[in-house]
Write a protein that holds these residues in place. Structure first.
Motif, PDB file in Angstrom:
ATOM      1  N   ALA A   1       7.194   8.093   3.567  1.00 16.92           N
ATOM      2  CA  ALA A   1       6.664   9.452   3.613  1.00 16.92           C
ATOM      3  C   ALA A   1       6.067   9.932   2.296  1.00 16.92           C
ATOM      4  O   ALA A   1       6.513  10.926   1.726  1.00 16.92           O
ATOM      5  CB  ALA A   1       7.781  10.419   4.056  1.00 16.92           C
ATOM      6  N   PRO A   2       5.024   9.246   1.765  1.00 17.93           N
ATOM      7  CA  PRO A   2       4.363   9.784   0.570  1.00 17.93           C
ATOM      8  C   PRO A   2       3.708  11.120   0.869  1.00 17.93           C
ATOM      9  O   PRO A   2       3.178  11.337   1.966  1.00 17.93           O
ATOM     10  CB  PRO A   2       3.331   8.706   0.229  1.00 17.93           C
TER      11      PRO A   2
ATOM     12  N   CYS B   1       7.851  11.235  -2.496  1.00 15.20           N
ATOM     13  CA  CYS B   1       8.118  10.235  -1.469  1.00 15.20           C
ATOM     14  C   CYS B   1       9.625  10.174  -1.240  1.00 15.20           C
ATOM     15  O   CYS B   1      10.399  10.854  -1.920  1.00 15.20           O
ATOM     16  CB  CYS B   1       7.603   8.843  -1.873  1.00 15.20           C
ATOM     17  N   MET B   2      10.027   9.359  -0.311  1.00 13.73           N
ATOM     18  CA  MET B   2      11.438   9.071  -0.095  1.00 13.73           C
ATOM     19  C   MET B   2      11.628   7.566  -0.251  1.00 13.73           C
ATOM     20  O   MET B   2      10.802   6.777   0.225  1.00 13.73           O
ATOM     21  CB  MET B   2      11.867   9.516   1.305  1.00 13.73           C
TER      22      MET B   2
ATOM     23  N   ARG C   1      -1.856   8.624  -0.447  1.00 10.45           N
ATOM     24  CA  ARG C   1      -2.229   8.007   0.825  1.00 10.45           C
ATOM     25  C   ARG C   1      -2.030   6.497   0.736  1.00 10.45           C
ATOM     26  O   ARG C   1      -2.189   5.891  -0.313  1.00 10.45           O
ATOM     27  CB  ARG C   1      -3.701   8.308   1.152  1.00 10.45           C
ATOM     28  N   TRP C   2      -1.683   5.898   1.896  1.00 10.74           N
ATOM     29  CA  TRP C   2      -1.618   4.444   1.982  1.00 10.74           C
ATOM     30  C   TRP C   2      -3.026   3.868   1.855  1.00 10.74           C
ATOM     31  O   TRP C   2      -3.959   4.478   2.350  1.00 10.74           O
ATOM     32  CB  TRP C   2      -1.002   4.016   3.314  1.00 10.74           C
ATOM     33  N   PRO C   3      -3.179   2.666   1.276  1.00  8.74           N
ATOM     34  CA  PRO C   3      -2.135   1.887   0.599  1.00  8.74           C
ATOM     35  C   PRO C   3      -1.804   2.459  -0.773  1.00  8.74           C
ATOM     36  O   PRO C   3      -2.643   3.113  -1.404  1.00  8.74           O
ATOM     37  CB  PRO C   3      -2.778   0.497   0.479  1.00  8.74           C
ATOM     38  N   LEU C   4      -0.600   2.189  -1.229  1.00 10.44           N
ATOM     39  CA  LEU C   4      -0.149   2.608  -2.545  1.00 10.44           C
ATOM     40  C   LEU C   4      -0.048   1.379  -3.444  1.00 10.44           C
ATOM     41  O   LEU C   4       0.602   0.397  -3.084  1.00 10.44           O
ATOM     42  CB  LEU C   4       1.222   3.284  -2.449  1.00 10.44           C
ATOM     43  N   HIS C   5      -0.682   1.438  -4.598  1.00 12.23           N
ATOM     44  CA  HIS C   5      -0.639   0.340  -5.563  1.00 12.23           C
ATOM     45  C   HIS C   5       0.409   0.711  -6.617  1.00 12.23           C
ATOM     46  O   HIS C   5       0.145   1.499  -7.524  1.00 12.23           O
ATOM     47  CB  HIS C   5      -2.015   0.110  -6.171  1.00 12.23           C
ATOM     48  N   VAL C   6       1.600   0.130  -6.479  1.00 15.71           N
ATOM     49  CA  VAL C   6       2.787   0.623  -7.179  1.00 15.71           C
ATOM     50  C   VAL C   6       3.139  -0.275  -8.358  1.00 15.71           C
ATOM     51  O   VAL C   6       3.111  -1.509  -8.260  1.00 15.71           O
ATOM     52  CB  VAL C   6       3.989   0.692  -6.200  1.00 15.71           C
TER      53      VAL C   6
END
Length: 383
Positions: free
Chosen positions: A148-149, A254-255, A154-159
């Motif tokens: 839940a970002p 996020c969670m 937004r997806w995709p997330l580059h973490v």
């Protein structure tokens, strides 16, 4: 902040003052001057005797600095804080956590950013000394997922960034996830699981364990990186020793969902793989997992999604993770999967845990044989 109810009916949320709801296995780490980031003095105790319970440290609500009046509570805001406000809050929290940790632990454990110097297999080959070496209660981490970002993410997330624990063995970081900005991981809504690279040794639970989170989302330039999650919380739940828990921890944007379990009478298993006959099937990715008979959940040791299996010239397979906690009386299963489209190749090796020494097994995939080696070790808690 709203609470979450886990699989076992335990409240997983954190109330606004930093205290967990009754029965919660997690609580936010206080950032007042009187509190330490870590498990409290219980972490510095000498080896416990059998049957002696470790008392949980009392935690006070943070007090304002001396000479400063308590500020009135800010009015509720109707909209989410701006990114600049997020960054200021996050950096302030990082600074406070570091200062508190250094006051309490720096003299014993060095710098705040230090990685744990205690490695796996410490007592695999040493003679057993029963008066000091024990099975111990440990925390097994199965997976960590981003859920839940919010606030424009937004997806995709580059973490990139890290998640680490600090436990009773020492108060230095034991990394679960660690990636630089140049080696970030792309997460999608269909596959939001972080590719864990740790722990580097078993996580021992004699006192509350600190989870430390600093994750960012990569932007076009480094100055445009956005904070995904920052925080620190205690894991403290001795009531779920033989069950897997889903802990959902809310951050601002996020969670994070942690799949964990307490292993009450465990030994440390360090796993390695080597191709000893034949060759890995060409152009086939691979999956290596470990499963313990006590809990029906896979521990991913290696997942090659978009690259060849990392095999060295000597046949050694480079695993992402290699340390697992196994209760005595259970079994450890290591499975290797090289399946692709209509090609099916799977092999398993099963082990009975022991207190020390090495165990060997073979996974036969048809085109190759893979030797699985497990180094077993007990624990000693000294200061």
């Amino acid at each position: 902040m709203g609470g979450r109810v886990g699989k076992w009916g335990v409240a997983m949320g954190i109330e606004g003052d930093g205290e967990a709801r009754p029965g919660s296995p997690v609580r936010r780490v206080a950032t007042g001057e009187g509190e330490a980031v870590g498990g409290g003095e219980a972490n510095a105790r000498s080896p416990r005797r059998r049957g002696v319970k470790v008392k949980r440290a009392l935690r006070r609500k943070p007090l304002p600095p001396r000479g400063e009046k308590q500020r009135p509570a800010s009015p509720a805001r109707s909209s989410a804080p701006a990114e600049e406000e997020y960054s200021h809050r996050e950096e302030d929290a990082i600074t406070r956590s570091r200062r508190i940790w250094e006051r309490r632990w720096a003299g014993r454990y060095g710098a705040f950013d230090n990685e744990t110097s205690i490695g796996p297999m410490r007592y695999t080959f040493k003679p057993l000394t029963p008066e000091y070496l024990f099975t111990e209660q440990t925390v097994q981490i199965f997976s960590i997922r981003v859920r839940a970002p919010t606030d424009g993410l937004r997806w995709p997330l580059h973490v990139h960034g890290h998640i680490a624990t600090r436990d009773s063995m020492d108060q230095n970081r034991n990394y679960l996830f660690r990636r630089t900005r140049d080696n970030c991981q792309s997460l999608t809504q269909d596959d939001p699981s972080l590719l864990l690279t740790g722990p580097s040794r078993a996580i021992v639970y004699l006192a509350p364990i600190t989870f430390e989170v600093q994750l960012k989302v990569k932007g076009e330039g480094e100055s445009e990186d956005e904070m995904l999650a920052f925080g620190a919380f205690y894991y403290d739940d001795g009531s779920a020793c033989e069950h897997k828990l889903s802990i959902c921890y809310d951050h601002k944007r996020c969670m994070l969902e942690y799949e964990v379990a307490l292993r009450p009478r465990s030994v440390e298993a360090t796993i390695s793989l080597k191709v000893v006959e034949g060759s890995w099937p060409e152009n086939h990715r691979g999956i290596v997992v470990a499963i313990t008979s006590g809990i029906d959940e896979k521990i991913a040791l290696l997942r090659c999604r978009d690259r060849e299996l990392p095999i060295g010239p000597d046949g050694v397979i480079e695993l992402s993770r290699r340390v697992v906690s196994v209760d005595l009386g259970e079994k450890l299963l290591v499975a290797v999967d090289a399946s692709l489209s209509d090609f099916l190749a799977r092999g398993t090796a099963v082990f009975n845990p022991v207190c020390s020494g090495m165990s060997h097994g073979v996974c036969d995939l048809g085109s190759c044989k893979i030797q699985v080696t497990v180094g077993w070790s007990l624990f000693v808690i000294v200061v």
